[in-house]
Design an enzyme around this catalytic site. Structure first.
Site, PDB file in Angstrom:
ATOM      1  N   HIS A  55       0.844  -1.197   0.000  1.00 27.03           N
ATOM      2  CA  HIS A  55       0.000   0.000   0.000  1.00 27.03           C
ATOM      3  C   HIS A  55       0.877   1.244   0.000  1.00 27.03           C
ATOM      4  CE1 HIS A  55       1.148  -0.439   4.222  1.00 27.03           C
ATOM      5  NE2 HIS A  55       0.844   0.841   4.395  1.00 27.03           N
ATOM      6  N   ASP A  85       0.894   5.271   1.709  1.00 25.64           N
ATOM      7  CA  ASP A  85       0.274   6.029   2.797  1.00 25.64           C
ATOM      8  C   ASP A  85      -0.435   7.254   2.236  1.00 25.64           C
ATOM      9  OD1 ASP A  85       1.280   4.212   4.621  1.00 25.64           O
ATOM     10  OD2 ASP A  85       3.063   5.406   5.058  1.00 25.64           O
ATOM     11  N   HIS A 140       4.876   0.060  -0.169  1.00 24.61           N
ATOM     12  CA  HIS A 140       5.616  -0.725   0.815  1.00 24.61           C
ATOM     13  C   HIS A 140       4.721  -1.788   1.433  1.00 24.61           C
ATOM     14  CE1 HIS A 140       3.821   2.733   2.911  1.00 24.61           C
ATOM     15  NE2 HIS A 140       3.831   2.013   4.012  1.00 24.61           N
ATOM     16  N   ARG A 198       7.897  -8.567  16.166  1.00 23.32           N
ATOM     17  CA  ARG A 198       8.428  -7.305  15.644  1.00 23.32           C
ATOM     18  C   ARG A 198       7.453  -6.178  15.952  1.00 23.32           C
ATOM     19  NH1 ARG A 198       7.724  -4.502  10.985  1.00 23.32           N
ATOM     20  NH2 ARG A 198       9.458  -3.194  10.288  1.00 23.32           N
TER      21      ARG A 198
END
Length: 362
Positions: free
Chosen positions: A237, A239, A296, A306
């Site tokens: 996607h 941002d 990304h 994570r």
């Protein structure tokens, strides 16, 4: 409180364009020894092929830029043009503050699922616990849970820690203030790189007026995944923001940026002293497509958990974003002007086509 009074303008944009995220409840990952079908993606071999993924052995990697470098403005501008992303060092955010926020994120996500669900994002709401805002646009769920903050998180956090919320709120509010200062510095540098002169191009948005800007903090958690070859932490996607400033924990690589030149996903390896910056849709529009909006994604790991903390930097919801075509960028506008609120609405209905829908070449 001066930075938080304006936050409502952005949250109103999300409330007016709900995505029914209330009905997408994060999985209780601690009770999932196997990958459920709801989270099993049909990924190609290329998604996990070392020959397809760029790496450090001579392949391209996103630039690392020293904010104290005399040529930082030019280096940042070129990185935005070529990658839409870069890593930033000597950024001025104390490592102790970043570490404290990371520790609070770990404390939050370590809670039992029923505790976290007390702050589940309301239907049409913009803050609180839940799945990523991009979730409804994909056929499978993501191996991820998040917590969204706009301004003070106290209303949401009190639902989880009725008597122990002050430290979390104080740290998150301080983090927003620190990030906002850095974001405004980067904004000025990017606009100066585009050679935008004073006057009509800056419209009603004064980048020197901190009260005008909106920021969103997103805490992300990616638990260990039983089958990372078939799961996705965050799907590909871009941002919506002007740009995003991200801190990622040092445990494992997960963030990847797509390189248009090599047509490969490039891992962004974490470093304790670096922040990742990626430009979003709004700066792509404002730069008249000179700046890329970085595509990304986030992959999963079988053994390592994570975390990341993202800060999304945006103009207020009523600001009209339009191509800046003055100076060296003197060209025909490639997009029509659109308010932030309108663009959020367009993207909420046409996720992958929002930019093309405001293109003037259609």
């Amino acid at each position: 409180m001066f930075i938080f009074e304006k936050m409502a303008t952005l949250s109103e944009a999300y409330r007016e364009h709900p995505l029914n995220l209330h009905h997408i409840i994060p999985l209780d990952f601690s009770s999932a020894p196997n990958l459920p079908e709801s989270h099993a993606w049909s990924l190609s071999k290329d998604d996990h092929d070392d020959d397809y993924l760029s790496n450090s052995n001579g392949s391209p990697s996103i630039p690392i830029i020293d904010l104290m470098d005399p040529n930082a403005m030019e280096l940042i501008g070129h990185a935005c043009e070529n990658w839409g992303a870069f890593q930033l060092k000597n950024h001025g955010i104390p490592l102790s503050i970043i570490q404290e926020v990371e520790n609070e994120a770990k404390r939050l996500f370590a809670l039992p699922a029923d505790h976290k669900l007390k702050a589940l994002r309301s239907s049409g709401g913009a803050t609180g616990y839940g799945s990523a805002r991009i979730s409804p646009f994909f056929p499978k769920f993501m191996w991820h849970e998040g917590f969204t903050i706009m301004g003070s998180p106290s209303e949401d956090v009190k639902k989880i820690w009725p008597n122990d919320y002050a430290r979390f709120c104080d740290l998150m509010e301080n983090y927003q203030k620190q990030m906002k200062v850095l974001a405004e510095q980067l904004t000025r540098m990017m606009l100066n790189f585009l050679d935008i002169s004073n006057g009509e191009n800056k419209s009603q948005w004064d980048i020197g007026s901190s009260s005008n800007m909106c920021g969103v903090v997103q805490l992300n958690f990616y638990p260990p995944c039983p089958d990372p070859t078939r799961a996705m932490g965050l799907a590909p996607h871009t941002d919506t923001s002007l740009f995003t400033i991200l801190h990622q924990t040092q445990t494992a690589t997960g963030l990847q940026v797509f390189n248009e030149g090599t047509k490969a996903w490039v891992p962004v390896h974490p470093h304790r002293n670096l922040l990742v910056v990626n430009t979003g849709d709004l700066f792509h529009i404002m730069s008249n497509a000179r700046f890329r909006c970085a595509l990304h994604r986030v992959t999963t790991n079988k053994t390592v958990q994570r975390y990341s903390v993202a800060y999304f930097h945006c103009p207020p919801s009523d600001y009209v974003v339009s191509p800046l075509v003055g100076g060296v960028n003197n060209s025909v506008a490639r997009f029509r002007g659109v308010t932030v609120k309108e663009y959020v609405g367009i993207k909420s209905k046409n996720f992958g086509e929002a930019l093309s829908l405001i293109s003037t070449s259609n």
